[in-house]
Design an enzyme around this catalytic site. Structure first.
Site, PDB file in Angstrom:
ATOM      1  N   LYS A  38      33.140  45.838  29.808  1.00  0.00           N
ATOM      2  CA  LYS A  38      32.190  44.365  30.217  1.00  0.00           C
ATOM      3  C   LYS A  38      31.773  43.973  28.940  1.00  0.00           C
ATOM      4  O   LYS A  38      32.160  45.306  27.971  1.00  0.00           O
ATOM      5  CB  LYS A  38      31.316  45.021  31.101  1.00  0.00           C
ATOM      6  CG  LYS A  38      32.597  45.785  32.223  1.00  0.00           C
ATOM      7  CD  LYS A  38      31.598  45.587  33.567  1.00  0.00           C
ATOM      8  CE  LYS A  38      32.395  46.120  35.138  1.00  0.00           C
ATOM      9  NZ  LYS A  38      32.100  45.533  36.379  1.00  0.00           N
TER      10      LYS A  38
ATOM     11  N   HIS B 160      38.630  38.758  36.679  1.00  0.00           N
ATOM     12  CA  HIS B 160      37.925  39.687  37.343  1.00  0.00           C
ATOM     13  C   HIS B 160      36.504  38.428  37.913  1.00  0.00           C
ATOM     14  O   HIS B 160      35.880  37.304  37.509  1.00  0.00           O
ATOM     15  CB  HIS B 160      37.059  40.226  35.914  1.00  0.00           C
ATOM     16  CG  HIS B 160      36.157  41.380  36.221  1.00  0.00           C
ATOM     17  ND1 HIS B 160      34.998  41.117  37.626  1.00  0.00           N
ATOM     18  CD2 HIS B 160      36.308  42.813  36.657  1.00  0.00           C
ATOM     19  CE1 HIS B 160      34.672  42.259  37.403  1.00  0.00           C
ATOM     20  NE2 HIS B 160      35.186  43.244  36.899  1.00  0.00           N
TER      21      HIS B 160
ATOM     22  N   GLU C 213      40.297  44.421  43.979  1.00  0.00           N
ATOM     23  CA  GLU C 213      38.258  44.865  43.453  1.00  0.00           C
ATOM     24  C   GLU C 213      37.940  43.894  44.194  1.00  0.00           C
ATOM     25  O   GLU C 213      37.475  43.375  44.884  1.00  0.00           O
ATOM     26  CB  GLU C 213      38.245  44.671  42.233  1.00  0.00           C
ATOM     27  CG  GLU C 213      38.692  45.179  40.959  1.00  0.00           C
ATOM     28  CD  GLU C 213      38.324  45.750  40.285  1.00  0.00           C
ATOM     29  OE1 GLU C 213      37.640  46.908  39.413  1.00  0.00           O
ATOM     30  OE2 GLU C 213      37.894  44.769  39.439  1.00  0.00           O
TER      31      GLU C 213
ATOM     32  N   SER D 130      33.325  51.260  41.233  1.00  0.00           N
ATOM     33  CA  SER D 130      33.171  52.881  41.390  1.00  0.00           C
ATOM     34  C   SER D 130      33.837  53.453  41.844  1.00  0.00           C
ATOM     35  O   SER D 130      34.035  54.762  42.536  1.00  0.00           O
ATOM     36  CB  SER D 130      32.248  52.787  42.816  1.00  0.00           C
ATOM     37  OG  SER D 130      31.559  51.636  42.883  1.00  0.00           O
TER      38      SER D 130
HETATM   39  C1  PEP Z   1      34.760  46.626  37.043  1.00  0.00           C
HETATM   40  O1  PEP Z   1      34.431  46.037  36.941  1.00  0.00           O
HETATM   41  O2  PEP Z   1      35.990  45.965  37.093  1.00  0.00           O
HETATM   42  C2  PEP Z   1      34.461  47.623  38.503  1.00  0.00           C
HETATM   43  C3  PEP Z   1      35.650  48.141  38.585  1.00  0.00           C
HETATM   44  O3  PEP Z   1      33.214  48.422  38.317  1.00  0.00           O
HETATM   45  P1  PEP Z   1      33.023  49.405  38.360  1.00  0.00           P
HETATM   46  O4  PEP Z   1      33.882  50.989  38.373  1.00  0.00           O
HETATM   47  O5  PEP Z   1      31.522  49.858  37.678  1.00  0.00           O
HETATM   48  O6  PEP Z   1      32.863  49.668  40.260  1.00  0.00           O
END
Ligand code: PEP
Length: 259
Positions: free
Chosen positions: A13, A101, A173, A219
């Site tokens: 990010k 995303h 996600e 996560s």
């Molecule tokens: C992401 O940004 O694609 C993501 C899964 O973040 P995190 O692993 O911090 O939840």
């Protein structure tokens, strides 16, 4: 799991300037070995300003980590202030690009149609898209998660040939799990990834469904990676927060060695 090689991707990010990024990738490379690369593909997705520095480190030290980007525009060039063209990324040996995303969709209003154009542009430039999809908590609670995700997959990959779909990556996600510490249970994640593979099968056929790699993201950490990665339709992970810590990201990549 089928014969698909998992892809574990670190989405940094808007973190790490290019000096920090160099240290990070060197530390990660130190923590990994050929045994990891033999069985898992690894990509890192730093901010645009770090790409050239990371490319130099990866190539000069012969590190088999794929260089990735977090986004791109769909046009090849032109008056699009602040945007980066896919061809510019390909020229720097970027090989994987995250597209759609949820932060792009939710914070910057990216539509399914734009995601689709980006997927096509990434493919046209010889790179692999990671096309993201996922539902909000409200959508899940209203039993709308599978419908939302299926529609995102169909719209994001619209117009692609079966062989193109077979070679790309879809990241499931759930938005409520991103950066919150809340993870989908392995069973819930598997159910959605299986539904995604089912959509691919009905639209693009068995070979595309067999080939396409489906990552889970939300996560993911060293501690939960083995259970998530043990699911038959989960072929890797898209990792945000935990990918900023080289040792933790290496633990995720080494998920098969835990327990
Ligand atoms: C992401 O940004 O694609 C993501 C899964 O973040 P995190 O692993 O911090 O939840």
């Amino acid at each position: 799991m089928a014969d698909r090689k998992p892809l574990i991707s670190g989405n940094w990010k808007m973190n790490h300037n290019h000096f920090e990024a160099i240290q990070m990738v060197q530390k990660l490379a130190y923590a990994l070995s050929q045994n990891d690369y033999d069985v898992v593909d690894v990509s890192v997705h730093p901010p645009f300003t770090d790409l050239r520095s990371i490319q130099t480190v990866l190539e000069s030290d012969d590190i088999p980590i794929a260089l990735g980007a977090q986004n791109c525009h769909w046009e090849a060039k032109g008056a699009f202030t602040g945007e980066v063209a896919p061809g510019m990324l390909a020229k720097m040996n970027v090989s994987v690009v995250i597209v759609g995303h949820s932060e792009r969709r939710e914070l910057f209003g990216e539509s399914d149609d734009e995601v689709n154009r980006k997927v096509k542009a990434v493919l046209a430039n010889g790179m692999t898209p990671i096309m993201c999809c996922g539902e909000t908590l409200e959508e899940r609670e209203a039993d709308g998660a599978v419908t939302k995700v299926k529609l995102q997959v169909l719209a994001g990959l619209a117009g692609l040939k079966a062989e193109q779909v077979a070679g790309l990556v879809i990241a499931y996600e759930p938005i409520w799990a991103i950066g919150t510490g809340m993870t989908a249970t392995p069973e819930d994640a598997q159910e959605m990834c299986s539904a995604i593979r089912g959509v691919v099968r009905s639209k693009w056929g068995a070979e595309a469904a067999h080939g396409v790699r489906i990552q889970y993201g939300g996560s993911v950490k060293g501690a939960n990676a083995p259970d998530l990665m043990g699911q038959s339709d989960i072929d890797g992970a898209l990792v945000g927060g935990a990918s900023l810590d080289a040792d933790e990201f290496a633990r995720i990549i080494g998920y098969r060695l835990v327990g």
